[in-house]
Each structure stands twice: as structure tokens, then as C-alpha cells.
Write a protein that holds these residues in place. Structure first.
Motif, PDB file in Angstrom:
ATOM      1  N   THR A  67       7.278   0.547  -1.945  1.00 56.84           N
ATOM      2  CA  THR A  67       6.479   0.418  -3.147  1.00 56.84           C
ATOM      3  C   THR A  67       5.523   1.600  -3.221  1.00 56.84           C
ATOM      4  N   VAL A  68       5.063   1.927  -4.413  1.00 57.99           N
ATOM      5  CA  VAL A  68       4.114   3.018  -4.587  1.00 57.99           C
ATOM      6  C   VAL A  68       2.700   2.454  -4.463  1.00 57.99           C
ATOM      7  N   TYR A  69       1.888   3.074  -3.614  1.00 54.74           N
ATOM      8  CA  TYR A  69       0.516   2.635  -3.384  1.00 54.74           C
ATOM      9  C   TYR A  69      -0.447   3.792  -3.626  1.00 54.74           C
ATOM     10  N   GLU A  70      -1.702   3.423  -3.906  1.00 54.09           N
ATOM     11  CA  GLU A  70      -2.781   4.391  -3.990  1.00 54.09           C
ATOM     12  C   GLU A  70      -3.905   3.870  -3.107  1.00 54.09           C
ATOM     13  N   THR A  71      -4.345   4.697  -2.169  1.00 56.68           N
ATOM     14  CA  THR A  71      -5.472   4.340  -1.321  1.00 56.68           C
ATOM     15  C   THR A  71      -6.598   5.327  -1.607  1.00 56.68           C
ATOM     16  N   MET A  72      -7.727   4.794  -2.001  1.00 62.18           N
ATOM     17  CA  MET A  72      -8.907   5.605  -2.259  1.00 62.18           C
ATOM     18  C   MET A  72      -9.950   5.204  -1.223  1.00 62.18           C
ATOM     19  N   GLN A  77      -8.235  10.553  -2.033  1.00 60.52           N
ATOM     20  CA  GLN A  77      -7.224   9.681  -2.640  1.00 60.52           C
ATOM     21  C   GLN A  77      -5.855  10.022  -2.068  1.00 60.52           C
ATOM     22  N   PHE A  78      -5.123   8.986  -1.641  1.00 63.34           N
ATOM     23  CA  PHE A  78      -3.736   9.113  -1.174  1.00 63.34           C
ATOM     24  C   PHE A  78      -2.837   8.374  -2.160  1.00 63.34           C
ATOM     25  N   ASN A  79      -1.772   8.999  -2.612  1.00 60.77           N
ATOM     26  CA  ASN A  79      -0.702   8.329  -3.361  1.00 60.77           C
ATOM     27  C   ASN A  79       0.553   8.457  -2.510  1.00 60.77           C
ATOM     28  N   TYR A  80       1.269   7.358  -2.307  1.00 59.58           N
ATOM     29  CA  TYR A  80       2.423   7.390  -1.406  1.00 59.58           C
ATOM     30  C   TYR A  80       3.326   6.193  -1.663  1.00 59.58           C
ATOM     31  N   THR A  81       4.547   6.302  -1.137  1.00 54.87           N
ATOM     32  CA  THR A  81       5.462   5.165  -1.133  1.00 54.87           C
ATOM     33  C   THR A  81       5.572   4.678   0.302  1.00 54.87           C
ATOM     34  N   ALA A  82       5.533   3.365   0.473  1.00 55.85           N
ATOM     35  CA  ALA A  82       5.558   2.814   1.825  1.00 55.85           C
ATOM     36  C   ALA A  82       6.005   1.359   1.775  1.00 55.85           C
ATOM     37  N   PRO A  83       6.488   0.853   2.907  1.00 57.31           N
ATOM     38  CA  PRO A  83       6.762  -0.588   2.978  1.00 57.31           C
ATOM     39  C   PRO A  83       5.433  -1.350   3.002  1.00 57.31           C
ATOM     40  N   ALA A  84       5.461  -2.596   2.629  1.00 57.07           N
ATOM     41  CA  ALA A  84       4.237  -3.402   2.540  1.00 57.07           C
ATOM     42  C   ALA A  84       3.546  -3.559   3.889  1.00 57.07           C
ATOM     43  N   THR A  85       4.296  -3.465   4.966  1.00 64.16           N
ATOM     44  CA  THR A  85       3.718  -3.643   6.305  1.00 64.16           C
ATOM     45  C   THR A  85       2.888  -2.439   6.747  1.00 64.16           C
ATOM     46  N   ALA A  86       2.917  -1.344   6.002  1.00 61.00           N
ATOM     47  CA  ALA A  86       2.192  -0.134   6.398  1.00 61.00           C
ATOM     48  C   ALA A  86       0.716  -0.186   6.004  1.00 61.00           C
ATOM     49  N   ILE A  87       0.343  -1.063   5.105  1.00 60.60           N
ATOM     50  CA  ILE A  87      -1.012  -1.071   4.559  1.00 60.60           C
ATOM     51  C   ILE A  87      -2.028  -1.637   5.550  1.00 60.60           C
ATOM     52  N   ALA A  88      -1.726  -2.742   6.184  1.00 57.51           N
ATOM     53  CA  ALA A  88      -2.679  -3.417   7.064  1.00 57.51           C
ATOM     54  C   ALA A  88      -3.176  -2.538   8.225  1.00 57.51           C
ATOM     55  N   MET A 135     -10.069   1.217  -0.568  1.00 58.50           N
ATOM     56  CA  MET A 135      -9.354   0.258  -1.409  1.00 58.50           C
ATOM     57  C   MET A 135      -7.929   0.751  -1.604  1.00 58.50           C
ATOM     58  N   THR A 136      -6.967  -0.140  -1.434  1.00 56.11           N
ATOM     59  CA  THR A 136      -5.562   0.180  -1.647  1.00 56.11           C
ATOM     60  C   THR A 136      -5.064  -0.665  -2.803  1.00 56.11           C
ATOM     61  N   THR A 137      -4.414  -0.012  -3.757  1.00 56.41           N
ATOM     62  CA  THR A 137      -3.846  -0.727  -4.897  1.00 56.41           C
ATOM     63  C   THR A 137      -2.363  -0.418  -5.004  1.00 56.41           C
ATOM     64  N   LYS A 138      -1.634  -1.378  -5.498  1.00 57.17           N
ATOM     65  CA  LYS A 138      -0.203  -1.226  -5.730  1.00 57.17           C
ATOM     66  C   LYS A 138      -0.032  -0.642  -7.127  1.00 57.17           C
ATOM     67  N   GLN A 139       0.693   0.452  -7.238  1.00 60.77           N
ATOM     68  CA  GLN A 139       0.873   1.128  -8.517  1.00 60.77           C
ATOM     69  C   GLN A 139       2.053   0.529  -9.279  1.00 60.77           C
ATOM     70  N   VAL A 140       1.913   0.472 -10.581  1.00 60.66           N
ATOM     71  CA  VAL A 140       2.999   0.024 -11.445  1.00 60.66           C
ATOM     72  C   VAL A 140       3.817   1.250 -11.820  1.00 60.66           C
ATOM     73  N   VAL A 141       5.085   1.247 -11.459  1.00 57.91           N
ATOM     74  CA  VAL A 141       5.965   2.375 -11.763  1.00 57.91           C
ATOM     75  C   VAL A 141       6.897   1.947 -12.871  1.00 57.91           C
ATOM     76  N   ARG A 142       6.829   2.644 -13.974  1.00 59.34           N
ATOM     77  CA  ARG A 142       7.711   2.333 -15.095  1.00 59.34           C
ATOM     78  C   ARG A 142       8.987   3.130 -14.943  1.00 59.34           C
ATOM     79  N   GLU A 143      10.075   2.426 -14.920  1.00 59.86           N
ATOM     80  CA  GLU A 143      11.362   3.088 -14.758  1.00 59.86           C
ATOM     81  C   GLU A 143      11.879   3.529 -16.116  1.00 59.86           C
ATOM     82  N   GLU A 144      12.468   4.692 -16.122  1.00 61.58           N
ATOM     83  CA  GLU A 144      13.023   5.247 -17.353  1.00 61.58           C
ATOM     84  C   GLU A 144      14.245   4.425 -17.769  1.00 61.58           C
TER      85      GLU A 144
END
Length: 108
Positions: free
Chosen positions: A3-8, A63-74, A90-99
Motif C-alpha cells: 500500500t502507499v503510505y505517507e509518514t510525516m 516527509q516520506f512517501n513509500y509503498t510497503a506492506p502493512a506490517t512495516a509501519i509499526a 504520523m503515518t497515513t494511508k494514501q488513496v491511489v486512484r487507478e487509471e
């Protein structure tokens, strides 16, 4: 599944440039160890905080933007929580709109 995440996170304002680079490298390495990919780092610089946090009026925003498995956040957030150089994070899950493909666009 990734999933795409953003950590600030906000670092203490009294850190030098070398210490800031070391902190960024530390969390970047921790993310890569946990399976994160496509890590984009943005150093937003020193800014005034909206309110005082632990007697600090300023902070260095990273600010970090990255893709990672959910287990990487903790593990990353735990390392930030235990670190004295990080004021807030703070880490948020980004909404990725697919074309839409051309076929889906025609039928819609």
C-alpha cells in the motif's frame, strides 16, 4: 499486498544538518529492512509549530512517501516514539486512484 503510505515527522529544531541526515537515513534504512520500496524523501525544513510541543516552538519537518506492506509501519513508528530527536510523527494511508483503461472509459 503493498500500500502507499505517507509518514510525516518533526525533528527537534536544535539538531544540526548532519544529525538530521543521520535521522533520515536511520528511518529510511528501517523502512527498507521492513520491505518498503519507492521511498521518496522530502525535507520540508525548519518551520514554526502551531503550538508548543515539549518546550519547542519550531521543528524540522521530514516527509516520506513509500509503498510497503502493512506490517512495516509499526516498527518504524515504535522507533520514532522511542527516539528523543522526534517530536511528533504520523503515518497515513494514501488513496491511489487507478487509471481507467480505455475499454472501461468507453463503457462508462
Amino acid at each position: 499486498m503493498t500500500t502507499v503510505y505517507e509518514t510525516m515527522y518533526i525533528l527537534r529544531p536544535d539538531l544540526g544538518d548532519e544529525q538530521v541526515e543521520q535521522a533520515v537515513a536511520k528511518y529510511q534504512n528501517l523502512l527498507t529492512e521492513q520491505g518498503a520500496q519507492n521511498i521518496e524523501i522530502q525535507n520540508r525544513g525548519k518551520r514554526r509549530l502551531a503550538y508548543e510541543i515539549n518546550r519547542h516552538r519550531d521543528g524540522i519537518y521530514i516527509q516520506f512517501n513509500y509503498t510497503a506492506p502493512a506490517t512495516a509501519i509499526a516498527p518504524v513508528e515504535r522507533a520514532m516514539r522511542l527516539s528523543e530527536e522526534v517530536i511528533r510523527y504520523m503515518t497515513t494511508k494514501q488513496v491511489v486512484r487507478e487509471e481507467k483503461t480505455a475499454k472501461e472509459a468507453v463503457t462508462a
